[in-house]
Motif scaffolding. Structure first.
Motif, PDB file in Angstrom:
ATOM      1  N   PRO A 191       6.917  12.974 -11.283  1.00  0.00           N
ATOM      2  CA  PRO A 191       5.801  13.463 -12.111  1.00  0.00           C
ATOM      3  C   PRO A 191       4.983  12.356 -12.746  1.00  0.00           C
ATOM      4  O   PRO A 191       3.811  12.562 -13.071  1.00  0.00           O
ATOM      5  CB  PRO A 191       6.509  14.308 -13.183  1.00  0.00           C
ATOM      6  N   TRP A 192       5.566  11.173 -12.950  1.00  0.00           N
ATOM      7  CA  TRP A 192       4.834  10.060 -13.554  1.00  0.00           C
ATOM      8  C   TRP A 192       4.399   9.030 -12.514  1.00  0.00           C
ATOM      9  O   TRP A 192       3.356   8.419 -12.661  1.00  0.00           O
ATOM     10  CB  TRP A 192       5.695   9.377 -14.621  1.00  0.00           C
ATOM     11  N   LEU A 193       5.207   8.849 -11.466  1.00  0.00           N
ATOM     12  CA  LEU A 193       4.853   7.860 -10.443  1.00  0.00           C
ATOM     13  C   LEU A 193       3.809   8.394  -9.478  1.00  0.00           C
ATOM     14  O   LEU A 193       2.933   7.663  -9.022  1.00  0.00           O
ATOM     15  CB  LEU A 193       6.093   7.454  -9.640  1.00  0.00           C
ATOM     16  N   ASP A 194       3.915   9.673  -9.134  1.00  0.00           N
ATOM     17  CA  ASP A 194       3.002  10.278  -8.157  1.00  0.00           C
ATOM     18  C   ASP A 194       2.675  11.702  -8.607  1.00  0.00           C
ATOM     19  O   ASP A 194       3.140  12.670  -8.002  1.00  0.00           O
ATOM     20  CB  ASP A 194       3.658  10.283  -6.771  1.00  0.00           C
ATOM     21  N   PRO A 195       1.918  11.833  -9.704  1.00  0.00           N
ATOM     22  CA  PRO A 195       1.671  13.168 -10.256  1.00  0.00           C
ATOM     23  C   PRO A 195       0.994  14.116  -9.285  1.00  0.00           C
ATOM     24  O   PRO A 195       1.266  15.308  -9.294  1.00  0.00           O
ATOM     25  CB  PRO A 195       0.789  12.885 -11.479  1.00  0.00           C
ATOM     26  N   ILE A 200       5.664  -0.488 -12.796  1.00  0.00           N
ATOM     27  CA  ILE A 200       5.676   0.938 -13.139  1.00  0.00           C
ATOM     28  C   ILE A 200       4.565   1.258 -14.137  1.00  0.00           C
ATOM     29  O   ILE A 200       3.862   2.268 -13.994  1.00  0.00           O
ATOM     30  CB  ILE A 200       7.054   1.335 -13.692  1.00  0.00           C
ATOM     31  N   ARG A 201       4.376   0.416 -15.137  1.00  0.00           N
ATOM     32  CA  ARG A 201       3.330   0.671 -16.131  1.00  0.00           C
ATOM     33  C   ARG A 201       1.940   0.570 -15.528  1.00  0.00           C
ATOM     34  O   ARG A 201       1.001   1.230 -15.984  1.00  0.00           O
ATOM     35  CB  ARG A 201       3.493  -0.294 -17.295  1.00  0.00           C
ATOM     36  N   GLU A 202       1.795  -0.250 -14.496  1.00  0.00           N
ATOM     37  CA  GLU A 202       0.488  -0.404 -13.864  1.00  0.00           C
ATOM     38  C   GLU A 202       0.127   0.788 -12.983  1.00  0.00           C
ATOM     39  O   GLU A 202      -1.048   1.124 -12.855  1.00  0.00           O
ATOM     40  CB  GLU A 202       0.461  -1.685 -13.024  1.00  0.00           C
ATOM     41  N   VAL A 203       1.132   1.423 -12.369  1.00  0.00           N
ATOM     42  CA  VAL A 203       0.826   2.470 -11.389  1.00  0.00           C
ATOM     43  C   VAL A 203       1.083   3.879 -11.910  1.00  0.00           C
ATOM     44  O   VAL A 203       0.642   4.851 -11.286  1.00  0.00           O
ATOM     45  CB  VAL A 203       1.661   2.270 -10.104  1.00  0.00           C
ATOM     46  N   ALA A 204       1.789   4.018 -13.018  1.00  0.00           N
ATOM     47  CA  ALA A 204       2.181   5.346 -13.486  1.00  0.00           C
ATOM     48  C   ALA A 204       1.006   6.090 -14.103  1.00  0.00           C
ATOM     49  O   ALA A 204      -0.041   5.515 -14.424  1.00  0.00           O
ATOM     50  CB  ALA A 204       3.316   5.229 -14.503  1.00  0.00           C
ATOM     51  N   THR A 215       0.826  -1.205   0.000  1.00  0.00           N
ATOM     52  CA  THR A 215       0.000   0.000   0.000  1.00  0.00           C
ATOM     53  C   THR A 215       0.862   1.256   0.000  1.00  0.00           C
ATOM     54  O   THR A 215       0.343   2.366   0.134  1.00  0.00           O
ATOM     55  CB  THR A 215      -0.930   0.016   1.232  1.00  0.00           C
ATOM     56  N   ASP A 216       2.171   1.094  -0.119  1.00  0.00           N
ATOM     57  CA  ASP A 216       3.068   2.244  -0.215  1.00  0.00           C
ATOM     58  C   ASP A 216       2.799   3.029  -1.497  1.00  0.00           C
ATOM     59  O   ASP A 216       2.221   2.504  -2.454  1.00  0.00           O
ATOM     60  CB  ASP A 216       4.532   1.791  -0.243  1.00  0.00           C
ATOM     61  N   THR A 217       3.233   4.278  -1.525  1.00  0.00           N
ATOM     62  CA  THR A 217       3.199   5.026  -2.775  1.00  0.00           C
ATOM     63  C   THR A 217       4.088   4.306  -3.781  1.00  0.00           C
ATOM     64  O   THR A 217       5.005   3.570  -3.396  1.00  0.00           O
ATOM     65  CB  THR A 217       3.710   6.460  -2.574  1.00  0.00           C
ATOM     66  N   PRO A 218       3.859   4.482  -5.089  1.00  0.00           N
ATOM     67  CA  PRO A 218       4.656   3.747  -6.076  1.00  0.00           C
ATOM     68  C   PRO A 218       6.163   3.920  -5.916  1.00  0.00           C
ATOM     69  O   PRO A 218       6.922   2.947  -5.960  1.00  0.00           O
ATOM     70  CB  PRO A 218       4.162   4.314  -7.403  1.00  0.00           C
ATOM     71  N   GLY A 219       6.601   5.163  -5.717  1.00  0.00           N
ATOM     72  CA  GLY A 219       8.033   5.388  -5.569  1.00  0.00           C
ATOM     73  C   GLY A 219       8.600   4.689  -4.355  1.00  0.00           C
ATOM     74  O   GLY A 219       9.654   4.044  -4.427  1.00  0.00           O
ATOM     75  N   GLU A 220       7.907   4.794  -3.223  1.00  0.00           N
ATOM     76  CA  GLU A 220       8.408   4.154  -1.996  1.00  0.00           C
ATOM     77  C   GLU A 220       8.328   2.637  -2.095  1.00  0.00           C
ATOM     78  O   GLU A 220       9.171   1.931  -1.546  1.00  0.00           O
ATOM     79  CB  GLU A 220       7.607   4.656  -0.792  1.00  0.00           C
ATOM     80  N   ALA A 221       7.330   2.118  -2.802  1.00  0.00           N
ATOM     81  CA  ALA A 221       7.234   0.673  -3.006  1.00  0.00           C
ATOM     82  C   ALA A 221       8.458   0.157  -3.754  1.00  0.00           C
ATOM     83  O   ALA A 221       9.033  -0.888  -3.408  1.00  0.00           O
ATOM     84  CB  ALA A 221       5.960   0.326  -3.765  1.00  0.00           C
ATOM     85  N   LEU A 222       8.867   0.875  -4.783  1.00  0.00           N
ATOM     86  CA  LEU A 222      10.058   0.470  -5.547  1.00  0.00           C
ATOM     87  C   LEU A 222      11.302   0.527  -4.673  1.00  0.00           C
ATOM     88  O   LEU A 222      12.170  -0.349  -4.751  1.00  0.00           O
ATOM     89  CB  LEU A 222      10.212   1.360  -6.773  1.00  0.00           C
ATOM     90  N   VAL A 223      11.392   1.560  -3.838  1.00  0.00           N
ATOM     91  CA  VAL A 223      12.547   1.695  -2.948  1.00  0.00           C
ATOM     92  C   VAL A 223      12.598   0.549  -1.945  1.00  0.00           C
ATOM     93  O   VAL A 223      13.618  -0.125  -1.783  1.00  0.00           O
ATOM     94  CB  VAL A 223      12.509   3.051  -2.214  1.00  0.00           C
ATOM     95  N   GLN A 224      11.484   0.315  -1.260  1.00  0.00           N
ATOM     96  CA  GLN A 224      11.465  -0.697  -0.207  1.00  0.00           C
ATOM     97  C   GLN A 224      11.596  -2.106  -0.783  1.00  0.00           C
ATOM     98  O   GLN A 224      12.260  -2.967  -0.186  1.00  0.00           O
ATOM     99  CB  GLN A 224      10.184  -0.579   0.622  1.00  0.00           C
ATOM    100  N   GLY A 225      10.969  -2.356  -1.921  1.00  0.00           N
ATOM    101  CA  GLY A 225      11.090  -3.668  -2.536  1.00  0.00           C
ATOM    102  C   GLY A 225      12.521  -3.983  -2.917  1.00  0.00           C
ATOM    103  O   GLY A 225      13.011  -5.102  -2.729  1.00  0.00           O
ATOM    104  N   THR A 226      13.221  -2.981  -3.468  1.00  0.00           N
ATOM    105  CA  THR A 226      14.613  -3.179  -3.870  1.00  0.00           C
ATOM    106  C   THR A 226      15.512  -3.329  -2.654  1.00  0.00           C
ATOM    107  O   THR A 226      16.441  -4.151  -2.650  1.00  0.00           O
ATOM    108  CB  THR A 226      15.084  -2.004  -4.741  1.00  0.00           C
TER     109      THR A 226
END
Length: 227
Positions: free
Chosen positions: A189-193, A133-137, A76-87
Motif C-alpha cells: 500500500p505504501w510502496l506501490d499504492p 524507501i522514503r524516495e519512492v513511497a 526501473t523495477d517497481t519499488p518492491g521488486e527493486a528491494l527484493v532484487q537488490g537484496t
C-alpha cells in the motif's frame, strides 16, 4: 547519503587466503604483515589499499553496499521488486566464495570486535534501504514504514545467509527472493499504492477430478478470458 567505498575489491582467492590466515592464527594474533603476505603484497601496499584487518574481513560488504546503492539508484523495477532484487544480489555477492563466507562467519562468531563492526555494517545497509524507501513511497507514508521495512529486509537476508552457512538452504538467493517478496507485499500500500489498490478477480473453476492437468488449465484459462 553516500556509502563509504571500499579501498579495493579483493579477488576471491585473496580474500579466502586472508580470512583463512585470520581464522588459523586468531584475529588478535594476526598482524598486518601476515595478511599482506597472505594476499601477496607488501605491508605498505596492504595499508594503502585496505587500511586495516577489519577492512579485509568486511571488504565484500563494502563492495556489496556500493553495488546495492548503485542498483537502487538506477533500477526501473517497481519499488518492491527493486528491494527484493537488490537484496538478493547482495546475498549472491556474499556467497560467491563459500569457503571465505564460512571462514568469515566463524571468525566473527569468536571475535567480539568483529561482531561490533558487523553491527555498523548492518546499520549502513538499513540506511541505504531507508533512503530508497522514503524516495519512492507514497507521500502519506507513516514514519515507521521505512525503518520497519529496512530492518525486515536486513533480518530476512541475514537469516537466509545463516541458514545457507549451516547447509539448510542450498539456494540462498532463491530463498531470499521468495521470502522478501512476501515481506515487501505487506508494504505494497505504501510502496506501490496503484498496484495495491487494483481490484483482484476471483475465479472459481469446477472440473472433473479425473481430468488431465492440461484440460484443467484450459478450463481455468477459458474462465479468465471470459470473466
Amino acid at each position: 547519503m553516500s556509502t563509504k567505498p571500499s579501498r579495493a575489491v579483493i579477488a576471491p582467492h585473496s580474500a579466502t587466503a586472508a580470512i583463512r590466515r585470520l581464522a588459523e592464527r586468531g584475529y588478535e594474533a594476526t598482524t598486518a604483515e601476515d595478511l599482506a603476505d597472505a594476499v601477496g603484497m607488501s605491508r605498505s601496499t596492504f595499508f594503502r589499499r585496505f587500511g586495516s584487518k577489519d577492512d579485509v574481513v568486511f571488504a565484500d560488504h563494502d563492495h556489496a553496499l556500493a553495488q546495492l546503492e548503485a542498483f537502487l539508484t538506477s533500477t526501473t523495477d517497481t519499488p518492491g521488486e527493486a528491494l527484493v532484487q537488490g537484496t538478493a544480489d547482495v546475498l549472491r555477492h556474499l556467497t560467491r566464495d563459500p569457503e571465505a563466507a564460512r571462514l568469515r562467519f566463524e571468525l566473527m562468531r569468536v571475535t567480539p570486535a568483529l561482531r561490533d563492526r558487523e553491527l555498523v555494517i548492518t546499520h549502513r545497509y538499513e540506511r541505504v534501504y531507508r533512503r530508497f524507501i522514503r524516495e519512492v513511497a507514497a507521500p502519506e507514508i507513516p514514519r515507521w514504514v521505512a525503518p520497519a521495512l529496512a530492518a525486515s529486509l536486513v533480518a530476512v537476508h541475514n537469516a537466509t545467509l545463516r541458514d545457507w552457512l549451516r547447509g539448510s538452504v542450498p539456494d540462498a538467493p532463491g530463498a531470499v527472493t521468495r521470502d522478501l517478496r512476501r515481506v515487501t507485499g505487506l508494504y505494497a500500500p505504501w510502496l506501490d499504492p496503484a498496484g495495491a489498490s487494483s481490484p483482484q478477480r476471483v475465479v472459481v473453476a469446477v472440473y472433473d477430478a479425473a481430468g488431465s492437468p492440461d484440460a484443467i488449465l484450459d478450463a481455468v484459462a477459458a474462465q479468465l478470458t471470459h470473466s
